[in-house]
Structure formats: structure tokens, C-alpha cells
Write an enzyme that holds these catalytic residues in place. Structure first.
Site, PDB file in Angstrom:
ATOM      1  N   CYS A 110       0.826  -1.183  -0.039  1.00 37.93           N
ATOM      2  CA  CYS A 110      -0.101   0.041   0.002  1.00 37.93           C
ATOM      3  C   CYS A 110       0.751   1.234   0.029  1.00 37.93           C
ATOM      4  CB  CYS A 110      -0.872   0.215   1.310  1.00 37.93           C
ATOM      5  SG  CYS A 110      -1.910  -1.324   1.407  1.00 37.93           S
ATOM      6  N   ARG A 125       1.158   1.520  -6.068  1.00 37.45           N
ATOM      7  CA  ARG A 125       1.371   0.535  -4.878  1.00 37.45           C
ATOM      8  C   ARG A 125       0.108  -0.044  -4.485  1.00 37.45           C
ATOM      9  NH1 ARG A 125       6.379   1.826  -2.197  1.00 37.45           N
ATOM     10  NH2 ARG A 125       5.740   0.679  -0.470  1.00 37.45           N
ATOM     11  N   TRP A 160      -3.641  -1.834  -1.354  1.00 35.05           N
ATOM     12  CA  TRP A 160      -3.820  -3.227  -1.989  1.00 35.05           C
ATOM     13  C   TRP A 160      -4.403  -4.099  -0.918  1.00 35.05           C
ATOM     14  CZ3 TRP A 160      -0.709  -7.854  -2.108  1.00 35.05           C
ATOM     15  CH2 TRP A 160      -1.109  -8.397  -3.137  1.00 35.05           C
ATOM     16  N   ASN A 202       0.849   0.591   5.948  1.00 31.20           N
ATOM     17  CA  ASN A 202       1.583  -0.287   4.830  1.00 31.20           C
ATOM     18  C   ASN A 202       2.097  -1.381   5.666  1.00 31.20           C
ATOM     19  OD1 ASN A 202       2.509  -1.261   2.651  1.00 31.20           O
ATOM     20  ND2 ASN A 202       4.352  -0.015   2.783  1.00 31.20           N
ATOM     21  N   GLY A 203       1.778  -2.815   5.271  1.00 31.91           N
ATOM     22  CA  GLY A 203       2.421  -3.971   5.693  1.00 31.91           C
ATOM     23  C   GLY A 203       1.390  -4.815   6.418  1.00 31.91           C
ATOM     24  N   GLU A 236       8.336 -13.847 -20.467  1.00 36.01           N
ATOM     25  CA  GLU A 236       8.080 -12.424 -20.033  1.00 36.01           C
ATOM     26  C   GLU A 236       7.021 -11.971 -21.052  1.00 36.01           C
ATOM     27  OE1 GLU A 236       8.477 -10.775 -17.412  1.00 36.01           O
ATOM     28  OE2 GLU A 236       8.443  -8.695 -18.364  1.00 36.01           O
ATOM     29  N   LYS A 249       3.362 -10.547 -19.610  1.00 36.12           N
ATOM     30  CA  LYS A 249       3.145  -9.060 -19.763  1.00 36.12           C
ATOM     31  C   LYS A 249       1.595  -9.429 -20.406  1.00 36.12           C
ATOM     32  CE  LYS A 249       5.258  -7.407 -18.005  1.00 36.12           C
ATOM     33  NZ  LYS A 249       6.460  -7.475 -17.262  1.00 36.12           N
ATOM     34  N   GLU A 265      -1.013 -10.323 -17.380  1.00 37.53           N
ATOM     35  CA  GLU A 265      -1.290  -9.427 -16.290  1.00 37.53           C
ATOM     36  C   GLU A 265      -1.848  -7.923 -16.967  1.00 37.53           C
ATOM     37  OE1 GLU A 265       2.276  -8.011 -13.999  1.00 37.53           O
ATOM     38  OE2 GLU A 265       3.411  -7.614 -15.993  1.00 37.53           O
ATOM     39  N   HIS A 267       5.750 -32.082 -26.707  1.00 38.61           N
ATOM     40  CA  HIS A 267       5.571 -33.076 -25.431  1.00 38.61           C
ATOM     41  C   HIS A 267       4.380 -32.862 -24.637  1.00 38.61           C
ATOM     42  CE1 HIS A 267       9.602 -34.666 -26.233  1.00 38.61           C
ATOM     43  NE2 HIS A 267      10.124 -33.530 -26.185  1.00 38.61           N
ATOM     44  N   LYS A 271       2.382  -2.938  -7.507  1.00 45.40           N
ATOM     45  CA  LYS A 271       3.585  -2.757  -8.068  1.00 45.40           C
ATOM     46  C   LYS A 271       4.668  -3.715  -7.615  1.00 45.40           C
ATOM     47  CE  LYS A 271       6.974  -1.402 -11.033  1.00 45.40           C
ATOM     48  NZ  LYS A 271       6.829  -1.909 -12.179  1.00 45.40           N
TER      49      LYS A 271
HETATM   50  O1  M6R Z   1       9.954  -5.649  -7.316  1.00 44.81           O
HETATM   51  P1  M6R Z   1      10.312  -7.114  -7.943  1.00 44.81           P
HETATM   52  O2  M6R Z   1      11.260  -7.031  -8.730  1.00 44.81           O
HETATM   53  O3  M6R Z   1      10.849  -7.903  -6.617  1.00 44.81           O
HETATM   54  O4  M6R Z   1       8.842  -7.752  -8.129  1.00 44.81           O
HETATM   55  C1  M6R Z   1       8.754  -8.891  -8.724  1.00 44.81           C
HETATM   56  C2  M6R Z   1       7.479  -9.266  -9.359  1.00 44.81           C
HETATM   57  O5  M6R Z   1       6.314  -8.963  -8.173  1.00 44.81           O
HETATM   58  C3  M6R Z   1       7.080  -8.445 -10.429  1.00 44.81           C
HETATM   59  O6  M6R Z   1       8.062  -8.527 -11.381  1.00 44.81           O
HETATM   60  C4  M6R Z   1       5.822  -8.941 -11.263  1.00 44.81           C
HETATM   61  O7  M6R Z   1       5.728  -9.909 -11.561  1.00 44.81           O
HETATM   62  C5  M6R Z   1       5.529  -7.685 -12.204  1.00 44.81           C
HETATM   63  N1  M6R Z   1       4.272  -7.051 -12.113  1.00 44.81           N
HETATM   64  C6  M6R Z   1       5.880  -8.074 -13.697  1.00 44.81           C
HETATM   65  O8  M6R Z   1       5.604  -7.132 -14.630  1.00 44.81           O
END
Ligand code: M6R
Length: 628
Positions: free
Chosen positions: A2, A27, A74, A100-101, A502, A506, A509, A525, A623
Site C-alpha cells: 500500500c 502501490r 492493496w 502499509n504492511g 516474460e 506481460k 497481467e 511433448h 507494483k
Molecule cells: O519488485 P520485484 O522485481 O521484486 O517484483 C517482482 C514481481 O512482483 C514483479 O516482477 C511482477 O511480476 C510484475 N508485475 C511483472 O510485470
């Protein structure tokens, strides 16, 4: 995770808080809220959903206060409803708290408070905090307890944080102390901004930067009281702490879209400059000697037998590319683990191991916990097992930076889009240079080969510009064709297999389309059974050891009627094979990932934008994930 903000000063608190929250929305964006103190009363406004909902509510309310706290959430404990939105207050509307936390012992505290007659109106862990503070204020007042060195609110917060277990950053205001904002930090980031007569606090610097670049960072176990006259910092034990502010250097720390429709698009287009910055940061400008300027000490590498990398999400994908580079260029066995898995099933310890934690935010709870665990395990063993920890992060002020003694900072500037793009590219650059550093130390490459790779890397920024320039419009148009698609397959091999992963991440998400990344040779396979005319297969093929094999794998998909998209250099073979070819410059396979990645990022972006989705703030995500 958050975002929290706080303000005390001379301007309108609600506007300053809203502006701060705008920069922290990456966040979390399940709900938002602010609380202020004005004319001896606490005023709190909260709204479910994005910050705009809160902004609309605030437009109808007059809030002239000069002190306040704000939060963007969040959801962890409790659904994303208004009742669970921060700030949380005690039942007498005296104390307001943003957090936050996670408070791990909130259940015990809640039971204790309920037994004393406190009622709870949310499902959150946070709500125990305002109740504890008000309970302590009452106790101190009724016992006529004199706190000679600090204010009663600060003291009540201190006693409260000493009862909390877990990772948290909090900001507190109280209607009886209308010029005091008390903050505390334990394992969650918190920075204080200073600008003559105005003081700010926030989870991250972008919330503060519009007002000041003079900051003080709180460390774990520290708290501070902000008033219009200054900041007093102390420990949770009550000892006064003297700290000096520092001035943040400006880089691409802007939370401005600069004319782009979304942050993600802007960040994709920043990649040529990010690579340029990486090159100038990591490579020496001297014509003689080693080209590497990472500044890492020799003893990190002495007698090294293996590298172990811990990461999550996109950082895990970058680490897979890193493994390829370290193994192929420096001949050093390398393993890559999901930090969340490693925590509960660590490998048996081997001596002389370099552990690398990769996290762009430097705040991902699993990555930090896995590194901490590894540090502990190794410290308890003999010297050959001594922990050698290195971090790769985009945030030099993050928790990771405090945890590990050595750091490679990726100079990508702040990334606002939840989907990582430019920070992934910067992580790849960090791994190229680290692999070259290792290769130089272990003498696994000739100086000529080193030079060849460095020269290849120096060409990357203009090649990225070329791909972005040539393909932006093509991919935007192509995205319409796939806006109703339900499943996507991404194929790659060798160093481009992680890029396929990756690309699939992308797309998933931000567009919510199911996508799978697969090593091209593994298709037959099993996954080949999924293919038919409705499933697009994007294949990454770059000239090198497996070029013909990857093209054959694509051919196999075509024979099952799949729609074939190729990310490959343009030649007769690729032009004929692929239904759509997204050409990339012909480069050596080992240098190709940063280029093959671009069409995948753009495709994901444009499909999501065409579907009308919130590209920068996709549902259910934040994030970085600061909870387990
Ligand atoms: O801050 P970090 O690199 O540790 O984050 C890891 C993942 O949460 C982050 O890469 C997530 O998968 C992204 N949303 C990917 O776009």
C-alpha cells in the site's frame, strides 16, 4: 503493498495528500482515503476503488486542514470495500492511522481490546492500532503520567509499535494534538521530506518530490514526530536519534506521462535511454584495462563455485537470462529459484556461493525473506560457507539495499506502470555486465571476445529505437486482430525462452488473456494439443545454435492451423513461414533478448489498450508484493 502519505505545514493538507497519493497509486488501488484534523475534530473521507473516486468525494467537501494522512490500498486483510479502506480510527474518532504492511499479531491484540470494550468495524489488521493508541493515551492521562521528553501522542505511538509484530510503516494523527504527525517504520519503507515549514512522509519518494528533494529515510525501529517546527526522530526504545537529510539526485524520477497515453507506453519508449544509462554506469570510459566498472570487491568472487539467484515474477525471468549469460560467458554453474519456493525448500548449502537477490522494487517480501534466511544459514557454518550476498535493484533506498552488502543499481528511474518493462531491460543489462565481469575474473573469454560483446551492447540503444520506430504502428494495428483471443502461446529457446515467459506474463497481467510461455522444443511433448486456428503462437527465432530448430517448431504449429507470429530477423525463410513477422535487427543470439522483448511488450500493451483495460493499474495487482 500500500502507499501512505502524511503532511503537516502551511498548504491545504487534502490537496497535498491527494497529489502524493497520485504518485503512490502504483502501490495499490483497491481503495483510498485521507484523514485531517481541523478545529479540534478529525475528518476522514474514504472511497472504494481508484483515487479518482476519493477525489470526486473530496470535491464536495470543504477540508481546510493543514495536517493530514492518506492511504492507497492493496487489499490483504479484508475485501476492497470502503469499510476496510484506510485511514482507520478508534471508536471515538480521536485517532486516525494509515498503515502499509501486515500486523501479524493483530488477532491477539484485537481479542485483548475487545475484552476491554473496543468495537471493531473493519476486517483489517490495522484497526487495532488506533484502538491501542487511544487506550494508551487514556491510561497515560488517567495516571497523570508525565512524559517530560516527548509528547503524549508520540509516547502512545511508541508504546503501541512496541506491541506490534510484523512489517509495517504507519502514520498517525490525533485530534487533541492538531500539529503532530507521528510516523514509525519496521520493515516497510518510509521517507520524510523537509521543505521549510512543511514536512511530508511517504512510502516512496515520488509522493514527496513535487515539493522537496531533501529527505531523511527512517530505518527499521525508528519513528519520528513531524510538526510545523521540525522533525524529531527517535528509536522504538525511546532514544533520540540524530540524522542528517540528504538531497535526492534527479533522474527519470518523474511520475508524469509526458504525452504518452499510459505510463507503460512511456516506459517502453524510455528503454533506449535506460540502456544508455546502464552502459555509462556499468562500463568504464578508460580505453585501457577492464571495461567493467561495477566496483564489486574481489573477495565476493574468490574461489567461487556457483551462483544462486532468488527472485519473483519478471525479476525471475531476468534472472533466467542472467543464468544463461553467467553459465555461457563465465562457465559458472548457476541456479535460479523462485524466492517464494526457496524459503520453504532451500537447496543444501554448497560452499563458495554467490547469492544474488533480484528485485526491482527492493521490497518484495519473499525475495527479502529468502535472502535473509540464506544469510542466517550461511553465517552459522564455517568460513567457506560465509554469505556472499549481492542485490540487483532499481531502488537504492529500498529494504534490499539495507539487507545486502553489495548492490548493482539499475538506473532505470522510477517505473509507474505495474507491468515491469524498462526495469526488466535494465536488469538484463546488469546481468550482461556481471557475466562479463565474472568472465574477465575467471578468464573464460578472450579480451577480443569481451570487446566484441561490449561493442554489441553499445549498439543496442539505437537498435531498440529502430524496432520501436518501425513497429509501434504495425503492432497497434495488429492488436485489433487479437482483442477477442482467449489463449496465446509464446515460444522461445535458449536465451530467448525467458523472453517468451516474460511476453506471456506481460499479456496475462495487463490484458487478462491466458498466455503460456514455452521452450519451443517442448511443444511437442504436450502443449501442441492446445493448438488450432484460434490460438496464436508467437515464436522468437534468432540466428544461432537453435535457429533452424525453432523455425521447425514454428512449422509444426503452423501444420496445426495455429496463427503464426514471428519475432525474427527478416529473410526469405521467416517472411514465408510466419503469417505476421515482427522483424528485429540481425544480432548475435546472445545479444538478442533486449530486442526480441520489445515486440512482446508492445503487443501486450496494445492488446490491453485496445480492449479498453487499465494498462497501468491492472486488476488485483500492485507494483510490488510486500506480503508473503
Ligand atoms: O519488485 P520485484 O522485481 O521484486 O517484483 C517482482 C514481481 O512482483 C514483479 O516482477 C511482477 O511480476 C510484475 N508485475 C511483472 O510485470
Amino acid at each position: 503493498m500500500c502507499g501512505i502519505v502524511g503532511y503537516v505545514g502551511i498548504q491545504s493538507a487534502s490537496e497535498t495528500l491527494l497529489e502524493g497519493l497520485r504518485h503512490l497509486e502504483y502501490r495499490g488501488y483497491d481503495s483510498a482515503g485521507i484523514a485531517t484534523v481541523w478545529e479540534g475534530e478529525l475528518h476522514c473521507v474514504r472511497a472504494k476503488g481508484k483515487l479518482n473516486n476519493l477525489r470526486e468525494k473530496l470535491e464536495r467537501i470543504e477540508m481546510p486542514a493543514r495536517i493530514g494522512i492518506g492511504h492507497t490500498r492493496w487489499a490483504t486483510h479484508g475485501k476492497p470495500e470502503e469499510c476496510n479502506a484506510h485511514p482507520h480510527r478508534d471508536q471515538t474518532n480521536r485517532v486516525a492511522v494509515v498503515q502499509n504492511g501486515i500486523i501479524e499479531n493483530y488477532r491477539e491484540l484485537k481479542q485483548e481490546l475487545q475484552a476491554k470494550g473496543y468495537t471493531f468495524v473493519s476486517e483489517t489488521d490495522t484497526e487495532v492500532i488506533p484502538h491501542l493508541i487511544t487506550n494508551l493515551l487514556d491510561q497515560m492521562q488517567s495516571a497523570n503520567e508525565l512524559v517530560d521528553y516527548t509528547s503524549p501522542l508520540t509516547e502512545a505511538v511508541r508504546r503501541t509499535v512496541n506491541r506490534l509484530e510484523g512489517a509495517f510503516a504507519i502514520a498517525v494523527i490525533c485530534k487533541e494534538y492538531p500539529d503532530e504527525l507521528v510516523v514509525a517504520r519496521q520493515q516497510a519503507p518510509l521517507v520524510i521530506g523537509l521543505a521549510g515549514g512543511e514536512y511530508f512522509c511517504a512510502s516512496d519518494v515520488p509522493a514527496i518530490l513535487p515539493y522537496t528533494n531533501t529527505v531523511v529515510k527512517l530505518e527499521n525501529g525508528e519513528m519520528a514526530t513531524l510538526t510545523p517546527l521540525g522533525v524529531a526522530i527517535s528509536s522504538f526504545a525511546g532514544d533520540r536519534i540524530i540524522k542528517y537529510p540528504h538531497v535526492l539526485k534527479g533522474n527519470r524520477m518523474t511520475a508524469d506521462k509526458q504525452g504518452f497515453r499510459h505510463y507503460m507506453l512511456k516506459e517502453i519508449h524510455e528503454q533506449p535511454d535506460v540502456v544508455r544509462d546502464c552502459l555509462s554506469t556499468y562500463l568504464s570510459s578508460q580505453s585501457k584495462g577492464s571495461p567493467i566498472a561495477l566496483g564489486l570487491p574481489d573477495d565476493l568472487f574468490t574461489d567461487l563455485q556457483q551462483v544462486q539467484i532468488l527472485a519473483c515474477g519478471t525479476s525471475w525471468h531476468a534472472s533466467l537470462v542472467g543464468k544463461y549469460l553467467i553459465e555461457q560467458l563465465a562457465s559458472l554453474p548457476t541456479t535460479v529459484h523462485y524466492a517464494s519456493e526457496y524459503r520453504y525448500a532451500p537447496s543444501p548449502l554448497l560452499p563458495q556461493t554467490l547469492m544474488i537477490g533480484v528485485t526491482q522494487s527492493g521490497e518484495t517480501a519473499d525475495t527479502l525473506a529468502a535472502l535473509e534466511m540464506e544469510h542466517k544459514r550461511r553465517t552459522q557454518r564455517s568460513t567457506e560457507f560465509r554469505p556472499r550476498l549481492l542485490g540487483i535493484t532499481n531502488r537504492p533506498e529500498s529494504t534490499l539495499a539495507q539487507l545486502v552488502p553489495h548492490l548493482i543499481v539499475t538506473p532505470a528511474g522510477i517505473e509507474m506502470g505495474v507491468a515491469a518493462t524498462k526495469t526488466f531491460t535494465a536488469q538484463l543489462m546488469a546481468f550482461y555486465i556481471l557475466a562479463l565481469d565474472l568472465a574477465a575474473r575467471r578468464q573464460t573469454l578472450t579480451p577480443e571476445r569481451m570487446e566484441e560483446i561490449v561493442v554489441g551492447l553499445r549498439h543496442i540503444p539505437t537498435q531498440i529505437e529502430q524496432v520501436l520506430y518501425q513497429q509501434s504502428t504495425v503492432i497497434e494495428e495488429l492488436s485489433h486482430r487479437f482483442q477477442e483471443t482467449q489463449d496465446f502461446i509464446f515460444l522461445g529457446r535458449g536465451i530467448n525462452f525467458p523472453i517468451a515467459l516474460e511476453g506471456a506474463l506481460k499479456l496475462k497481467e495487463i490484458s487478462y488473456i491466458h498466455a503460456e510461455g514455452y521452450p519451443a522444443g517442448e511443444m511437442k511433448h504436450g502443449p501442441i494439443a492446445l493448438l488450432d486456428a484460434k490460438v496464436p503462437v508467437l515464436t522468437i527465432a534468432t540466428p544461432g545454435a537453435v535457429y533452424d530448430k525453432v523455425l521447425s517448431n514454428a512449422q509444426e504449429a503452423k501444420a496445426r492451423d495455429a496463427q503464426l507470429i514471428g519475432v525474427a530477423p527478416q529473410d526469405e525463410q521467416t517472411a514465408e513461414l510466419f503469417d505476421v513477422l515482427l522483424p528485429i535487427p540481425k544480432v548475435e543470439e546472445i545479444l538478442s533478448p533486449i530486442l526480441t522483448l520489445l515486440p512482446l511488450q508492445m503487443l501486450a500493451y496494445h492488446i490491453a489498450a485496445t480492449r479498453g483495460l487499465d494498462v497501468d493499474q491492472p486488476r488485483n495487482l500492485a507494483k510490488s508484493v510486500t506480503v508473503e
